[in-house]
Design a protein around this motif. Structure first.
Motif, mmCIF file in Angstrom:
data_model
loop_
_atom_site.group_PDB
_atom_site.id
_atom_site.type_symbol
_atom_site.label_atom_id
_atom_site.label_comp_id
_atom_site.label_asym_id
_atom_site.label_seq_id
_atom_site.Cartn_x
_atom_site.Cartn_y
_atom_site.Cartn_z
ATOM 1 N N GLY A 69 26.943 34.452 46.729
ATOM 2 C CA GLY A 69 28.165 34.393 45.946
ATOM 3 C C GLY A 69 29.337 34.908 46.750
ATOM 4 N N VAL A 70 30.520 34.661 46.217
ATOM 5 C CA VAL A 70 31.745 35.124 46.862
ATOM 6 C C VAL A 70 32.172 36.415 46.175
ATOM 7 C CG1 VAL A 70 34.138 34.547 47.371
ATOM 8 C CG2 VAL A 70 32.398 32.750 47.374
ATOM 9 N N PRO A 71 32.290 37.509 46.922
ATOM 10 C CA PRO A 71 32.649 38.783 46.286
ATOM 11 C C PRO A 71 34.132 38.872 45.931
ATOM 12 C CG PRO A 71 32.393 39.072 48.646
ATOM 13 C CD PRO A 71 32.018 37.655 48.343
ATOM 14 N N GLU A 72 34.426 39.725 44.959
ATOM 15 C CA GLU A 72 35.810 40.090 44.655
ATOM 16 C C GLU A 72 36.189 41.170 45.662
ATOM 17 O OE1 GLU A 72 36.200 41.169 40.526
ATOM 18 O OE2 GLU A 72 35.010 39.466 39.883
ATOM 19 N N ASN A 73 37.187 40.902 46.492
ATOM 20 C CA ASN A 73 37.541 41.779 47.605
ATOM 21 C C ASN A 73 38.643 42.766 47.251
ATOM 22 O OD1 ASN A 73 35.877 40.659 49.805
ATOM 23 N ND2 ASN A 73 37.019 38.799 49.333
ATOM 24 N N THR A 74 38.471 43.991 47.712
ATOM 25 C CA THR A 74 39.479 45.040 47.585
ATOM 26 C C THR A 74 39.657 45.679 48.950
ATOM 27 O OG1 THR A 74 38.780 45.485 45.318
ATOM 28 C CG2 THR A 74 40.065 47.199 46.411
ATOM 29 N N TYR A 75 40.901 45.954 49.310
ATOM 30 C CA TYR A 75 41.209 46.549 50.608
ATOM 31 C C TYR A 75 41.815 47.929 50.387
ATOM 32 C CZ TYR A 75 40.403 41.809 52.096
ATOM 33 O OH TYR A 75 39.816 40.599 52.312
ATOM 34 N N LEU A 76 41.145 48.953 50.918
ATOM 35 C CA LEU A 76 41.627 50.326 50.808
ATOM 36 C C LEU A 76 41.946 50.874 52.188
ATOM 37 C CD1 LEU A 76 39.220 52.064 48.250
ATOM 38 C CD2 LEU A 76 41.566 51.330 47.878
ATOM 39 N N GLN A 127 29.371 40.703 38.818
ATOM 40 C CA GLN A 127 29.862 39.983 39.989
ATOM 41 C C GLN A 127 29.699 40.842 41.235
ATOM 42 O OE1 GLN A 127 31.061 36.734 40.048
ATOM 43 N NE2 GLN A 127 30.284 36.783 37.954
ATOM 44 N N LEU A 128 29.728 40.203 42.389
ATOM 45 C CA LEU A 128 29.739 40.927 43.650
ATOM 46 C C LEU A 128 31.129 41.522 43.859
ATOM 47 C CD1 LEU A 128 27.954 38.566 46.196
ATOM 48 C CD2 LEU A 128 27.182 40.799 45.430
ATOM 49 N N ALA A 176 28.383 44.699 40.550
ATOM 50 C CA ALA A 176 28.963 45.510 39.476
ATOM 51 C C ALA A 176 28.174 45.254 38.194
ATOM 52 C CB ALA A 176 30.439 45.158 39.291
ATOM 53 N N ASP A 177 26.996 45.862 38.105
ATOM 54 C CA ASP A 177 26.078 45.570 37.002
ATOM 55 C C ASP A 177 26.210 46.527 35.817
ATOM 56 O OD1 ASP A 177 25.068 47.720 38.379
ATOM 57 O OD2 ASP A 177 23.049 46.916 38.605
ATOM 58 N N PRO A 197 37.851 66.013 48.661
ATOM 59 C CA PRO A 197 37.573 65.701 47.247
ATOM 60 C C PRO A 197 38.814 65.313 46.440
ATOM 61 C CG PRO A 197 36.509 67.754 47.894
ATOM 62 C CD PRO A 197 37.383 67.336 49.033
ATOM 63 N N GLU A 198 39.997 65.698 46.912
ATOM 64 C CA GLU A 198 41.218 65.315 46.192
ATOM 65 C C GLU A 198 41.503 63.818 46.324
ATOM 66 O OE1 GLU A 198 42.684 66.626 50.318
ATOM 67 O OE2 GLU A 198 41.101 67.202 48.925
ATOM 68 N N MET A 199 40.845 63.178 47.277
ATOM 69 C CA MET A 199 40.978 61.713 47.424
ATOM 70 C C MET A 199 40.015 61.054 46.448
ATOM 71 S SD MET A 199 41.026 61.197 51.550
ATOM 72 C CE MET A 199 41.102 59.414 51.434
ATOM 73 N N ASN A 200 40.547 60.461 45.408
ATOM 74 C CA ASN A 200 39.691 59.778 44.432
ATOM 75 C C ASN A 200 40.489 58.753 43.673
ATOM 76 O OD1 ASN A 200 40.616 61.031 41.771
ATOM 77 N ND2 ASN A 200 40.244 62.831 43.059
ATOM 78 N N GLY A 201 39.789 57.908 42.978
ATOM 79 C CA GLY A 201 40.392 56.879 42.146
ATOM 80 C C GLY A 201 39.354 56.355 41.182
ATOM 81 N N ARG A 202 39.691 55.269 40.503
ATOM 82 C CA ARG A 202 38.797 54.709 39.487
ATOM 83 C C ARG A 202 38.427 53.259 39.820
ATOM 84 N NH1 ARG A 202 36.573 58.673 37.177
ATOM 85 N NH2 ARG A 202 35.833 57.357 35.509
ATOM 86 N N LEU A 203 37.140 52.960 39.641
ATOM 87 C CA LEU A 203 36.633 51.597 39.697
ATOM 88 C C LEU A 203 36.432 51.173 38.259
ATOM 89 C CD1 LEU A 203 35.274 49.117 41.131
ATOM 90 C CD2 LEU A 203 33.135 50.386 40.896
ATOM 91 N N ILE A 204 37.099 50.127 37.838
ATOM 92 C CA ILE A 204 36.992 49.636 36.459
ATOM 93 C C ILE A 204 36.176 48.330 36.483
ATOM 94 C CG2 ILE A 204 38.254 48.916 34.386
ATOM 95 C CD1 ILE A 204 38.956 51.766 35.329
ATOM 96 N N VAL A 205 35.042 48.344 35.771
ATOM 97 C CA VAL A 205 34.188 47.145 35.671
ATOM 98 C C VAL A 205 34.311 46.635 34.248
ATOM 99 C CG1 VAL A 205 31.858 46.220 35.889
ATOM 100 C CG2 VAL A 205 32.615 48.073 37.410
ATOM 101 N N GLN A 206 34.783 45.395 34.097
ATOM 102 C CA GLN A 206 34.989 44.784 32.764
ATOM 103 C C GLN A 206 34.169 43.524 32.620
ATOM 104 O OE1 GLN A 206 39.184 44.072 32.860
ATOM 105 N NE2 GLN A 206 39.694 46.205 32.602
#
Length: 158
Positions: free
Chosen positions: A48-55, A94-95, A135-136, A149-158
């Motif tokens: 499959g084709v993944p949903e890409n995110t660039y950090l 999805q991937l 993202a199961d 540890p102050e470096m953080n964020g949120r992954l939202i799976v919908q």
């Protein structure tokens, strides 16, 4: 006539060695491709084709160590605004691929999302790593750097 037989035997030996070499190289490439299709939280390949995110990791004078994402303006290749501690959105089942690059000249950084077994190595300046996962699970999940540890964020799976 014996010279012709020797010459043809030598050629056939060279051909056999070439075929064996080609087969070994092809098998090694196939093995690498097969393993690259296995997400971090699975033990088998997923097509499959993944949903890409660039950090990008940076040291910001106002916010300290941060994860950031770069956007584009008007679909052009020029870099637009930078988003600090961005939310990553992925569709459930999805991937997802996260491409991370360390642009901080002073420190190593890594990326972790425990619920999906996503863990990068500690990246030096300008090193990059991509992690792919399925993202199961639906919900909101924390991503973070174990070094800062102050470096953080949120992954939202919908």
């Amino acid at each position: 006539m014996s010279k012709q037989r020797r010459t043809s035997r030598r050629m056939s030996n060279k051909k056999i060695l070439a075929i064996i070499g080609f087969t070994l190289v092809s098998a090694a490439i196939g093995y690498a491709v097969f393993n690259s299709m296995i997400p971090t939280n699975r033990s088998f390949p997923v097509l499959g084709v993944p949903e890409n995110t660039y950090l990008v990791t940076k040291h910001d004078s106002q916010n300290g160590y941060v994860f950031a994402s770069k956007g584009t303006t008007s679909g052009k290749k020029s870099m637009g605004s930078m988003h600090i501690m961005p939310e990553i959105h992925v569709t459930q089942d999805q991937l997802g691929s996260i491409h991370m690059i360390n642009e901080d000249t002073d420190s190593k950084h890594n990326l972790n999302i425990d619920e999906f077994n996503v863990h990068t190595k500690d990246l030096n300046y300008f090193e990059t790593q991509t992690v792919t996962f399925v993202a199961d699970k639906e919900g909101s999940f924390r991503y973070y750097c174990t070094i800062h540890p102050e470096m953080n964020g949120r992954l939202i799976v919908q």
